[in-house]
Enzyme design. Structure first.
Site, short mmCIF file in Angstrom:
data_model
loop_
_atom_site.label_atom_id
_atom_site.label_comp_id
_atom_site.label_asym_id
_atom_site.label_seq_id
_atom_site.Cartn_x
_atom_site.Cartn_y
_atom_site.Cartn_z
N GLY A 237 0.85 -1.19 0.00
CA GLY A 237 0.00 0.00 0.00
C GLY A 237 0.88 1.22 0.00
N CYS B 66 4.94 -6.47 1.95
CA CYS B 66 5.28 -5.07 2.21
C CYS B 66 4.35 -4.47 3.27
CB CYS B 66 5.27 -4.28 0.89
SG CYS B 66 6.01 -2.65 1.01
N TYR B 67 3.49 -3.52 2.88
CA TYR B 67 2.53 -2.94 3.84
C TYR B 67 1.72 -4.06 4.50
CZ TYR B 67 -1.19 0.16 5.54
OH TYR B 67 -2.10 0.83 6.30
N HIS C 52 8.83 -7.35 -2.85
CA HIS C 52 7.69 -7.58 -3.75
C HIS C 52 7.94 -8.79 -4.65
CE1 HIS C 52 5.34 -3.92 -2.91
NE2 HIS C 52 6.52 -3.47 -2.53
N GLU D 71 5.88 -10.11 -6.60
CA GLU D 71 5.06 -10.08 -7.82
C GLU D 71 5.75 -9.36 -8.98
OE1 GLU D 71 4.63 -8.39 -5.09
OE2 GLU D 71 3.83 -6.38 -5.42
N ASP E 288 -11.24 -5.94 -26.59
CA ASP E 288 -11.90 -5.83 -25.28
C ASP E 288 -13.42 -5.86 -25.41
OD1 ASP E 288 -9.28 -5.37 -24.64
OD2 ASP E 288 -9.53 -3.22 -24.30
N SER E 289 -13.94 -4.96 -26.24
CA SER E 289 -15.40 -4.91 -26.33
C SER E 289 -15.92 -6.17 -27.03
CB SER E 289 -15.87 -3.64 -27.04
OG SER E 289 -15.29 -3.52 -28.30
N LYS F 45 -4.80 -6.87 -20.41
CA LYS F 45 -5.01 -7.08 -21.84
C LYS F 45 -4.63 -8.50 -22.30
CE LYS F 45 -5.94 -4.73 -25.64
NZ LYS F 45 -6.98 -3.69 -25.62
#
Ligand code: XMP
Length: 508
Positions: free
Chosen positions: A54, A81-82, A167, A169, A225-226, A364
């Site tokens: 955070g 982390c946080y 981190h 990730e 996407d749409s 995406k």
């Protein structure tokens, strides 16, 4: 979704990235807000929780608090982390303001290889913090340290609780993925069985419940996407979905025709083609400020959708292909606002349709996987992203018909050459930008005073960060020659060498 691992979000830009890394390990994951009631979290039957990082110090006034009941659910918890610091405070350990922060690549020393560091060649990790855990809570063993973090990692195997200051990730923690896998498969005992099909099934069910007997419309742009959002909703409610393609005149060359041919014919979903070029031209007249442009386009879009929805009885729902990157960049709860993506921050407050956004938690490349799973043709799945406000945000200054024509032609040439060079798929985006300046040139012994075209081409994994693409000189030369020779009103071509950050991908 039973068996998943939920990410409890304390306001980090990285929360969705953690969820995505977990999904990449084929374990379902979604992000939940830090103040979600524990009963709601339990109702999702998670196999484990990750407490995210955070932006705030745990001691800052109003810092997002960890509900201690989340540590009593009897499921494994990994604090990052946080998240580690909040967990430490909740369990009676200490967090110190060290004064010196740790940012970026940091050497790490492993103290015990009994648990999460089992078989991990951990030498370097990626840090981004100021405060640090100075004393682990009772029952925890400190398993790694760095120069400024005496508790870079801690573990309590009895309670299946783990914390890391770094981190895992981000790619700059080379062993990060293996550590997450250890948490998923060893600590949480998950199985790597989740696929995009699960997401489709889950969304189909959710949408059926949300829409009931009503009708929905979907704003189709022709992009992946749409299209994917529409196909998921079509699967859920069949012909009660109508797709609406609003041609705002800000599309690329021939795009309107392509959308109609491909989507209407190929998928057999009812499609209304609204030709609104003049409407948008009038709405945008005189506007030069980027946010005002975006908001104007967003507002007019929605108004047109609402009109179409009115014509379709009971169409109370609007389907949008909003991605996670659109949401975070428009400023979610604690993250900073960068720009208003037309389908999120640009929505008018008095909008009367309800939104369905089945892709809101995805990046995406995950949407592309879902698209392939749904049988979308390859050329649609791999089409480069194109922003909802279209060419308007690639024209600096006022959008006029003349300037749109210049940009559209230049963009067409650029796309053609990029495809011819076989670069289309490896580039995240490649496009032309028309700035609001002119420069002097000479063509055929005549002085010219005309616009430059700027080539913008980037590589990226998810649009959150991007690097400018190293396009070979001979291809750039061909693009430049052709644009200057074929596009009236252009006498110069420049190349944008800016990564994101500090730039954004689009110019506005
Ligand atoms: P930026 O310019 O913020 O763009 O680095 C990140 C990605 O989002 C696309 N983009 C948009 N997409 N509506 C969209 O649907 C928008 O308003 C919008 N603005 C930017 C952009 O093309 C890039 O892929």
């Amino acid at each position: 979704m039973p068996g998943g691992v939920l990410v409890v979000d304390f306001g980090a830009q990285y929360s969705q990235l953690i969820a995505r890394r977990i999904r990449e390990c084929r374990v379902f994951s979604a992000v939940v807000p830090h103040d979600a009631p524990p009963e709601e979290i339990l109702a999702l039957h998670p196999s484990g929780l990750v407490l995210s990082g955070g932006p705030a110090s745990v001691y800052a006034p109003g810092a997002p608090a960890l509900d201690p009941r989340l540590l009593e659910l009897g499921i494994p918890v990994l604090g990052i982390c946080y998240g580690q610091q909040a967990m430490t405070l909740a369990l009676g350990g200490e967090v110190a303001r060290t004064g010196a922060g740790e940012y970026g690549k940091t050497p790490i020393t492993v103290r015990s290889r009994e648990g999460m560091f089992h078989a991990l060649p951990a030498e370097q990790c990626w840090m981004s913090h100021r405060d640090a855990v100075s004393r682990a809570p009772e029952g925890f063993t400190v398993t790694a340290e760095t120069a400024s973090s005496p508790v870079a990692a801690m573990e309590n195997p009895q309670r299946r609780m783990y914390g890391v200051q770094f981190h895992p990730e981000v790619v700059h923690t080379p062993f990060g993925n293996d550590l997450l896998k250890w948490f998923l498969f060893e600590a949480c005992d998950c199985s790597p069985t989740w696929t995009a099909t699960h997401l489709i099934e889950e969304q189909v069910e959710r949408i059926r419940a949300q829409v009931g007997d009503a009708r929905a419309i979907c704003g189709l742009s022709g992009g992946v996407d749409s299209a994917v959002a529409a196909l998921i909703v079509h699967r859920a409610i069949g012909d009660r979905l109508t797709c609406v393609f609003v041609d705002h005149g800000l599309m690329r060359h021939n795009e309107g025709e392509q959308v109609e041919a491909a989507f209407g014919k190929h998928f057999g979903v009812p499609l209304v083609h609204v030709r609104a070029q003049e409407h948008f031209e009038a709405a945008l007249a005189g506007i030069t400020e980027p946010e005002e442009k975006r908001k104007t386009i967003g507002r007019e879009f929605i108004r047109i959708f609402e009109r179409e929805a009115d014509k379709l009885k009971d169409a109370r729902f609007l389907v949008q292909g909003t991605l996670y990157s659109d949401v975070i960049e428009s400023g979610s709860r604690d993250a900073a606002k960068i720009k208003s993506h037309h389908n999120v921050g640009g929505l008018p407050e008095d909008m009367v349709v309800e939104l369905i956004e089945p892709l809101r938690q995805l990046f995406k490349d995950e949407v592309r996987v879902v698209g392939e799973e749904l049988g979308l043709p390859e050329n649609m799945v791999w089409r480069q992203p194109f922003p909802g406000p279209g060419l308007a945000i690639r024209i600096i200054g006022e959008v006029t018909r003349e300037r749109l024509d210049i940009l559209r032609q230049a963009d067409f040439v650029l796309q053609e050459e990029i495809r011819r060079a076989g670069l289309y798929r490896e580039l995240w985006q490649s496009f032309a930008v028309l700035p609001a300046i002119k420069s002097v040139g000479v063509q055929g012994d005549e002085r010219t005073y005309a616009y430059p075209i700027i080539i913008r081409a980037v590589t990226s994994d998810d649009a959150m960060t991007a690097d400018w693409a190293r396009i070979p000189y001979d291809i750039l030369e061909r693009i430049s020659n052709r644009i200057i020779n074929e596009v009236d009103g252009v006498n110069r071509v420049a190349l944008d060498l800016t990564s994101k950050p500090p730039g954004t991908i689009e110019w506005e």
